[in-house]
Every structure is written in structure tokens, then in C-alpha cells.
Scaffold this motif. Structure first.
Motif, mmCIF file in Angstrom:
data_model
loop_
_atom_site.group_PDB
_atom_site.id
_atom_site.type_symbol
_atom_site.label_atom_id
_atom_site.label_comp_id
_atom_site.label_asym_id
_atom_site.label_seq_id
_atom_site.Cartn_x
_atom_site.Cartn_y
_atom_site.Cartn_z
ATOM 1 N N UNK A 1 -6.071 -9.478 0.546
ATOM 2 C CA UNK A 1 -4.454 -9.544 0.297
ATOM 3 C C UNK A 1 -4.271 -9.690 -1.178
ATOM 4 N N UNK A 2 -5.098 -10.150 -1.901
ATOM 5 C CA UNK A 2 -4.803 -10.340 -3.314
ATOM 6 C C UNK A 2 -5.151 -8.993 -4.111
ATOM 7 N N UNK A 3 -5.725 -8.056 -3.239
ATOM 8 C CA UNK A 3 -5.998 -6.849 -3.930
ATOM 9 C C UNK A 3 -5.128 -5.885 -3.465
ATOM 10 N N UNK A 4 -4.526 -5.774 -2.230
ATOM 11 C CA UNK A 4 -3.608 -4.915 -1.739
ATOM 12 C C UNK A 4 -3.222 -5.540 -0.243
ATOM 13 N N UNK A 5 -1.956 -5.748 -0.061
ATOM 14 C CA UNK A 5 -1.491 -6.243 1.194
ATOM 15 C C UNK A 5 -1.467 -5.345 2.493
ATOM 16 N N UNK A 6 -2.026 -5.862 3.604
ATOM 17 C CA UNK A 6 -1.453 -5.110 4.795
ATOM 18 C C UNK A 6 -2.444 -4.216 5.350
ATOM 19 N N UNK A 7 -3.619 -3.896 4.684
ATOM 20 C CA UNK A 7 -4.674 -3.184 5.244
ATOM 21 C C UNK A 7 -5.173 -3.847 6.148
ATOM 22 N N UNK A 8 -4.893 -3.871 7.383
ATOM 23 C CA UNK A 8 -5.662 -4.601 8.404
ATOM 24 C C UNK A 8 -7.123 -4.056 8.966
ATOM 25 N N UNK A 9 -7.628 -4.823 9.958
ATOM 26 C CA UNK A 9 -9.016 -4.410 10.476
ATOM 27 C C UNK A 9 -8.973 -2.831 10.948
ATOM 28 N N UNK A 10 -8.204 -2.591 11.690
ATOM 29 C CA UNK A 10 -7.897 -1.604 12.517
ATOM 30 C C UNK A 10 -7.693 -0.102 11.603
ATOM 31 N N UNK A 11 -7.033 -0.396 10.655
ATOM 32 C CA UNK A 11 -6.499 0.701 9.575
ATOM 33 C C UNK A 11 -7.537 0.679 8.474
ATOM 34 N N UNK B 1 0.740 -1.383 -0.145
ATOM 35 C CA UNK B 1 0.004 0.046 -0.182
ATOM 36 C C UNK B 1 0.815 1.403 -0.091
ATOM 37 N N UNK B 2 2.027 1.029 0.436
ATOM 38 C CA UNK B 2 2.834 2.380 0.353
ATOM 39 C C UNK B 2 3.867 2.478 -0.760
ATOM 40 N N UNK B 3 3.592 1.993 -1.799
ATOM 41 C CA UNK B 3 4.320 1.958 -3.078
ATOM 42 C C UNK B 3 3.334 2.848 -3.973
ATOM 43 N N UNK C 1 -12.012 6.852 -4.754
ATOM 44 C CA UNK C 1 -10.922 5.807 -4.577
ATOM 45 C C UNK C 1 -9.439 6.684 -4.345
ATOM 46 N N UNK C 2 -9.210 7.903 -4.947
ATOM 47 C CA UNK C 2 -8.242 8.747 -4.781
ATOM 48 C C UNK C 2 -8.115 9.153 -3.351
ATOM 49 N N UNK C 3 -9.511 9.506 -2.810
ATOM 50 C CA UNK C 3 -9.245 9.989 -1.229
ATOM 51 C C UNK C 3 -9.028 8.651 -0.684
ATOM 52 N N UNK C 4 -9.617 7.643 -0.855
ATOM 53 C CA UNK C 4 -9.317 6.457 0.130
ATOM 54 C C UNK C 4 -7.895 5.959 0.091
ATOM 55 N N UNK C 5 -7.405 5.932 -1.117
ATOM 56 C CA UNK C 5 -5.963 5.365 -1.408
ATOM 57 C C UNK C 5 -5.108 6.313 -0.496
ATOM 58 N N UNK C 6 -5.407 7.779 -0.659
ATOM 59 C CA UNK C 6 -4.558 8.584 -0.300
ATOM 60 C C UNK C 6 -4.754 8.471 1.416
ATOM 61 N N UNK C 7 -5.716 8.215 1.900
ATOM 62 C CA UNK C 7 -5.904 8.151 3.493
ATOM 63 C C UNK C 7 -5.410 6.737 4.068
ATOM 64 N N UNK C 8 -5.470 5.792 3.213
ATOM 65 C CA UNK C 8 -4.720 4.554 3.612
ATOM 66 C C UNK C 8 -3.231 4.635 3.807
ATOM 67 N N UNK C 9 -2.586 5.323 2.823
ATOM 68 C CA UNK C 9 -1.076 5.592 2.911
ATOM 69 C C UNK C 9 -0.929 6.390 4.009
#
Length: 269
Positions: free
Chosen positions: A161-171, A133-135, A195-203
């Protein structure tokens, strides 16, 4: 369960003590954790640790003959000891190093793993998983394309995980709140700007968690034994019926995909 930030904090914590050191011995006090511990891990003895990296929630300890793959499971943790100390009941693996330090793996529930991947081979646990997710590979365009035929809840979707790794429950809960997106929205209902907003916030949420040292979970502490400090900055997770920090409405909790989910029904649409 330690999530991506906790695993990354562990990587950062152990790396200065291990990289460049020779593995003098590796000791297993149990034949099996989640899976059998492979005897080939003994090939590390006498080899220099070249690097320690992370893929998803796996730590990769690389040597010239292969890579040890470590997963912390539900309750695993790593400690760097200044020398040998008598092992406790749940201390299952010791890596003794040429600098006199010992990397010790503790796991009360034994849901973690120590695996081995020879040079030039890829282990099955690392197959068929999505981008980090941070790449730069994790983008809004990528998520829009992956979600176009998916009607599952967006919270479940971003945790696959097959979509994006490491975005666990809390985050996942925290990122959806920051992006003002309801966790039950079908994944294919999100527009590109959402999606732009959500990707930005996940990072952003993951970077903040790593910087703060990982979330304080009952089964996780940093390598030096200190707990993480990000929990005090959580906006919605674990705060059912408390006022939303943005609008004051009571935080709602429900289960999505059998995972506890926290959100604001007013702020998140």
C-alpha cells in the motif's frame, strides 16, 4: 477480503441513497470492531452527508464536522434498507437517514472498522499510503523509480500500500498474467517498458472488475444483495492445474508472501 473494486462498487451503490441526506441517528451494537468505535461518530447526527469517496479500501462519508471512515475488513458489507428491519447477530452499525432509508453494516468477523476524522485533520490509517492505481499519479516512471533498489518479488511489491493502494491478491495475479511478467521476478529487474505494460494492465483489470460489479467472493455481495460477476472472467486466479487460456500449459500455484499466487510458467517471464 473485499478488494478495491468491491469497495468501489459499494461506494457507487450506497452514494445515491446517502449523499444529500441528513443523518437522523447512528447506532452501534458493539463497542469494537477491529478498533474501538469512537463516540465522536455521534457528531454525524443531524448533519447532511456531503459526499462519499474512497481512499484505498476505505470509504469516506463526509459531513461538515468531519468524516466517517469505513473499512469492510475481511467480511464486512453495507446494505441500504428501505426502512428499519430487526438487526441480525452480525449487524453492528445502522445509519438512519432523513429519506427513511437505513445504511446497515454487517461484519461476522469484526475485522472491519468505523473511525472518525474531524474537519481539517487526517487520520493515521490514511497516512503514508501510495497513489490510487486509477489516477494519473500511478505511472511506469513512478514504479521504476520506487523499485530501483527493491529485490522483493514484483507481486509483493505491487501489493504494498505504501507503493500503490488497492492492488490486492486476485488482481495482482491477473495483472501480471496479462502483462506476461512472472510474479517472482525481483521488482528492480523490470525495465521501463515492462512497467508500462504492467501499469496499463493493472488499470485495465481494476476498471473491468469495477464495471463487472466486483469479484464474487464468499464474503462479499453488492449493496443490493447480488454477487459480483467478474469471477467468471478471471484468467488464472484460482485455476491451479487448469489450462492456461493463452497457451494451454497447466496454471501453476504457489505462495508468495504467504498469499496464493497463480500464473503460467510459459507465458510469464
Amino acid at each position: 477480503m473485499p478488494e478495491l473494486p468491491e469497495v468501489e462498487v459499494s461506494r457507487m451503490g450506497i452514494s445515491p441513497h446517502l449523499v444529500g441526506q441528513t443523518v437522523q441517528s447512528i447506532v452501534f451494537r458493539t463497542p469494537k470492531l477491529r478498533w474501538d468505535i469512537p463516540a465522536d461518530l455521534k457528531l454525524m447526527e443531524g448533519l447532511v452527508i456531503r459526499s462519499i469517496s474512497r481512499r484505498a479500501k476505505y470509504l469516506l462519508i463526509e459531513t461538515e464536522k468531519g468524516t466517517a471512515i469505513v473499512h469492510l475488513g475481511m467480511s464486512g458489507s453495507l446494505r441500504v434498507l428501505d426502512g428499519f428491519i430487526a438487526a441480525g447477530k452480525h449487524d453492528h452499525v445502522d445509519l438512519t437517514l432523513s429519506n427513511g432509508k437505513v445504511l446497515r453494516y454487517n461484519d461476522p468477523r469484526r475485522f472491519g472498522a468505523w473511525l472518525w476524522s474531524p474537519v481539517g485533520e487526517s487520520h493515521t490509517v490514511l497516512a503514508n499510503i501510495g497513489p490510487e492505481p486509477l489516477t494519473d499519479a500511478f505511472t511506469a516512471d513512478y514504479m521504476l523509480e520506487k523499485a530501483k533498489s527493491k529485490r522483493i518479488a514484483v507481486k509483493q511489491f505491487i501489493m504494498e500500500n505504501k507503493i500503490v493502494v488497492g492492488v490486492g491478491n486476485i488482481y495482482a495475479s491477473e495483472s501480471l498474467f496479462a502483462a506476461k511478467i512472472h510474479p517472482l521476478r525481483p521488482a528492480n529487474s523490470l525495465k521501463l517498458d515492462e512497467w508500462q505494460s504492467l501499469v496499463t494492465e493493472i488499470k485495465s483489470v481494476l476498471k473491468t472488475a469495477i464495471a463487472q460489479g466486483g469479484t464474487t467472493l464468499k464474503d462479499f455481495a453488492q449493496v443490493d444483495g447480488k454477487p459480483g460477476y467478474f469471477a467468471q472472467e478471471l484468467q488464472v486466479y484460482g485455476k491451479a492445474k487448469q489450462p492456461c487460456p493463452a497457451c494451454g500449459e497447466a496454471i501453476t500455484d504457489l505462495k508468495i508472501g504467504q498469499r496464493n499466487t497463480f500464473f503460467c510458467s510459459l507465458c510469464q517471464k
